[in-house]
Motif scaffolding. Structure first.
Motif, PDB file in Angstrom:
ATOM      1  N   GLN A 257       0.830  -1.212   0.000  1.00  0.00           N
ATOM      2  CA  GLN A 257       0.000   0.000   0.000  1.00  0.00           C
ATOM      3  C   GLN A 257       0.855   1.249   0.000  1.00  0.00           C
ATOM      4  O   GLN A 257       1.939   1.278   0.586  1.00  0.00           O
ATOM      5  CB  GLN A 257      -0.879   0.011   1.242  1.00  0.00           C
ATOM      6  CG  GLN A 257      -2.120  -0.874   1.163  1.00  0.00           C
ATOM      7  CD  GLN A 257      -3.125  -0.370   0.170  1.00  0.00           C
ATOM      8  OE1 GLN A 257      -3.096  -0.774  -0.985  1.00  0.00           O
ATOM      9  NE2 GLN A 257      -4.029   0.503   0.588  1.00  0.00           N
ATOM     10  N   VAL A 258       0.358   2.267  -0.675  1.00  0.00           N
ATOM     11  CA  VAL A 258       0.986   3.580  -0.688  1.00  0.00           C
ATOM     12  C   VAL A 258      -0.067   4.590  -0.238  1.00  0.00           C
ATOM     13  O   VAL A 258      -1.185   4.603  -0.740  1.00  0.00           O
ATOM     14  CB  VAL A 258       1.489   3.943  -2.104  1.00  0.00           C
ATOM     15  CG1 VAL A 258       1.997   5.376  -2.121  1.00  0.00           C
ATOM     16  CG2 VAL A 258       2.580   2.978  -2.547  1.00  0.00           C
ATOM     17  N   GLN A 259       0.289   5.391   0.733  1.00  0.00           N
ATOM     18  CA  GLN A 259      -0.601   6.457   1.177  1.00  0.00           C
ATOM     19  C   GLN A 259      -0.051   7.794   0.695  1.00  0.00           C
ATOM     20  O   GLN A 259       1.155   8.049   0.780  1.00  0.00           O
ATOM     21  CB  GLN A 259      -0.719   6.472   2.708  1.00  0.00           C
ATOM     22  CG  GLN A 259      -1.420   5.261   3.294  1.00  0.00           C
ATOM     23  CD  GLN A 259      -0.510   4.050   3.398  1.00  0.00           C
ATOM     24  OE1 GLN A 259       0.651   4.150   3.747  1.00  0.00           O
ATOM     25  NE2 GLN A 259      -1.039   2.883   3.055  1.00  0.00           N
ATOM     26  N   LEU A 260      -0.949   8.618   0.187  1.00  0.00           N
ATOM     27  CA  LEU A 260      -0.547   9.913  -0.382  1.00  0.00           C
ATOM     28  C   LEU A 260      -1.337  11.028   0.293  1.00  0.00           C
ATOM     29  O   LEU A 260      -2.563  10.924   0.443  1.00  0.00           O
ATOM     30  CB  LEU A 260      -0.819   9.938  -1.886  1.00  0.00           C
ATOM     31  CG  LEU A 260      -0.169   8.824  -2.714  1.00  0.00           C
ATOM     32  CD1 LEU A 260      -0.684   8.867  -4.146  1.00  0.00           C
ATOM     33  CD2 LEU A 260       1.338   8.937  -2.680  1.00  0.00           C
ATOM     34  N   VAL A 261      -0.645  12.089   0.657  1.00  0.00           N
ATOM     35  CA  VAL A 261      -1.300  13.234   1.289  1.00  0.00           C
ATOM     36  C   VAL A 261      -0.830  14.506   0.607  1.00  0.00           C
ATOM     37  O   VAL A 261       0.373  14.829   0.643  1.00  0.00           O
ATOM     38  CB  VAL A 261      -1.001  13.306   2.797  1.00  0.00           C
ATOM     39  CG1 VAL A 261      -1.667  14.539   3.404  1.00  0.00           C
ATOM     40  CG2 VAL A 261      -1.468  12.035   3.504  1.00  0.00           C
ATOM     41  N   GLU A 262      -1.771  15.230   0.005  1.00  0.00           N
ATOM     42  CA  GLU A 262      -1.445  16.480  -0.669  1.00  0.00           C
ATOM     43  C   GLU A 262      -1.551  17.660   0.303  1.00  0.00           C
ATOM     44  O   GLU A 262      -2.318  17.621   1.273  1.00  0.00           O
ATOM     45  CB  GLU A 262      -2.395  16.759  -1.845  1.00  0.00           C
ATOM     46  CG  GLU A 262      -2.445  15.693  -2.906  1.00  0.00           C
ATOM     47  CD  GLU A 262      -3.583  14.711  -2.705  1.00  0.00           C
ATOM     48  OE1 GLU A 262      -4.044  14.111  -3.690  1.00  0.00           O
ATOM     49  OE2 GLU A 262      -4.021  14.542  -1.540  1.00  0.00           O
ATOM     50  N   SER A 263      -0.814  18.702   0.000  1.00  0.00           N
ATOM     51  CA  SER A 263      -0.902  19.959   0.751  1.00  0.00           C
ATOM     52  C   SER A 263      -0.454  21.092  -0.148  1.00  0.00           C
ATOM     53  O   SER A 263       0.112  20.860  -1.221  1.00  0.00           O
ATOM     54  CB  SER A 263      -0.037  19.901   2.014  1.00  0.00           C
ATOM     55  OG  SER A 263       1.319  19.710   1.685  1.00  0.00           O
ATOM     56  N   GLY A 264      -0.712  22.320   0.298  1.00  0.00           N
ATOM     57  CA  GLY A 264      -0.223  23.485  -0.426  1.00  0.00           C
ATOM     58  C   GLY A 264      -1.263  24.225  -1.233  1.00  0.00           C
ATOM     59  O   GLY A 264      -0.963  25.263  -1.825  1.00  0.00           O
ATOM     60  N   GLY A 265      -2.474  23.699  -1.285  1.00  0.00           N
ATOM     61  CA  GLY A 265      -3.512  24.395  -2.025  1.00  0.00           C
ATOM     62  C   GLY A 265      -3.932  25.680  -1.324  1.00  0.00           C
ATOM     63  O   GLY A 265      -3.538  25.954  -0.189  1.00  0.00           O
ATOM     64  N   GLY A 266      -4.730  26.482  -2.017  1.00  0.00           N
ATOM     65  CA  GLY A 266      -5.197  27.725  -1.422  1.00  0.00           C
ATOM     66  C   GLY A 266      -5.803  28.638  -2.458  1.00  0.00           C
ATOM     67  O   GLY A 266      -6.087  28.228  -3.591  1.00  0.00           O
ATOM     68  N   LEU A 267      -5.986  29.891  -2.053  1.00  0.00           N
ATOM     69  CA  LEU A 267      -6.562  30.917  -2.919  1.00  0.00           C
ATOM     70  C   LEU A 267      -5.448  31.838  -3.385  1.00  0.00           C
ATOM     71  O   LEU A 267      -4.647  32.322  -2.575  1.00  0.00           O
ATOM     72  CB  LEU A 267      -7.609  31.711  -2.141  1.00  0.00           C
ATOM     73  CG  LEU A 267      -8.213  32.933  -2.837  1.00  0.00           C
ATOM     74  CD1 LEU A 267      -8.998  32.511  -4.072  1.00  0.00           C
ATOM     75  CD2 LEU A 267      -9.113  33.689  -1.861  1.00  0.00           C
ATOM     76  N   VAL A 268      -5.388  32.078  -4.678  1.00  0.00           N
ATOM     77  CA  VAL A 268      -4.356  32.934  -5.250  1.00  0.00           C
ATOM     78  C   VAL A 268      -4.962  33.750  -6.380  1.00  0.00           C
ATOM     79  O   VAL A 268      -5.919  33.310  -7.031  1.00  0.00           O
ATOM     80  CB  VAL A 268      -3.161  32.085  -5.741  1.00  0.00           C
ATOM     81  CG1 VAL A 268      -3.580  31.156  -6.868  1.00  0.00           C
ATOM     82  CG2 VAL A 268      -1.982  32.938  -6.133  1.00  0.00           C
ATOM     83  N   GLN A 269      -4.409  34.916  -6.612  1.00  0.00           N
ATOM     84  CA  GLN A 269      -4.883  35.742  -7.718  1.00  0.00           C
ATOM     85  C   GLN A 269      -4.304  35.258  -9.035  1.00  0.00           C
ATOM     86  O   GLN A 269      -3.228  34.636  -9.063  1.00  0.00           O
ATOM     87  CB  GLN A 269      -4.483  37.197  -7.488  1.00  0.00           C
ATOM     88  CG  GLN A 269      -5.265  37.886  -6.380  1.00  0.00           C
ATOM     89  CD  GLN A 269      -4.993  39.372  -6.314  1.00  0.00           C
ATOM     90  OE1 GLN A 269      -3.932  39.837  -6.745  1.00  0.00           O
ATOM     91  NE2 GLN A 269      -5.928  40.129  -5.773  1.00  0.00           N
TER      92      GLN A 269
END
Length: 124
Positions: free
Chosen positions: A1-13
């Motif tokens: 098994q491989v677990q993946l966790v994304e981060s870094g998203g947000g609101l940008v102009q």
């Protein structure tokens, strides 16, 4: 098994930049090809970019070529550097992992490992 966790998203102009990260755990990360996908509201999930297990080859969708850069390090993290962002880049971004080259999957639903997604919103 491989677990993946994304981060870094947000609101940008529009015209701004974001860097997404995908942290992997589980089986030997270095054996896996990695990819990024995105899904906008009411649209199908679409391929964005992928990178080979050794980082030597990358591939991009035409819509992001020249603006986005995929990379990976030896610490089990894959990145998506996004520059010159446009409102049409607004979507939930997902990272994915597979032993085979992700861009070669005939159906992306067959890619075995997925993260939970991170929202990117680009305002005009």
């Amino acid at each position: 098994q491989v677990q993946l966790v994304e981060s870094g998203g947000g609101l940008v102009q529009a015209g701004g930049s974001l860097r997404l990260s995908c942290a992997a755990s589980g089986r030997t990360f270095s054996n896996y090809c990695m990819g990024w996908f995105r899904q906008a509201p009411g649209k199908e999930r679409e391929f964005v970019a992928d990178i080979t297990w050794n980082g030597r080859s990358t591939y991009y969708a035409d819509s992001v070529k020249g603006r986005f850069t995929i990379s990976r390090d030896n610490a089990k993290t894959t990145y998506l550097e996004m520059n010159s962002l446009k409102p049409e880049d607004t979507a939930v971004y997902y990272c994915a992992a597979a032993l085979a080259r992700i861009k070669d999957y005939s159906a992306y639903s067959r890619v075995p490992y997925w993260g939970q997604g991170t929202q990117v919103t680009v305002s005009s």
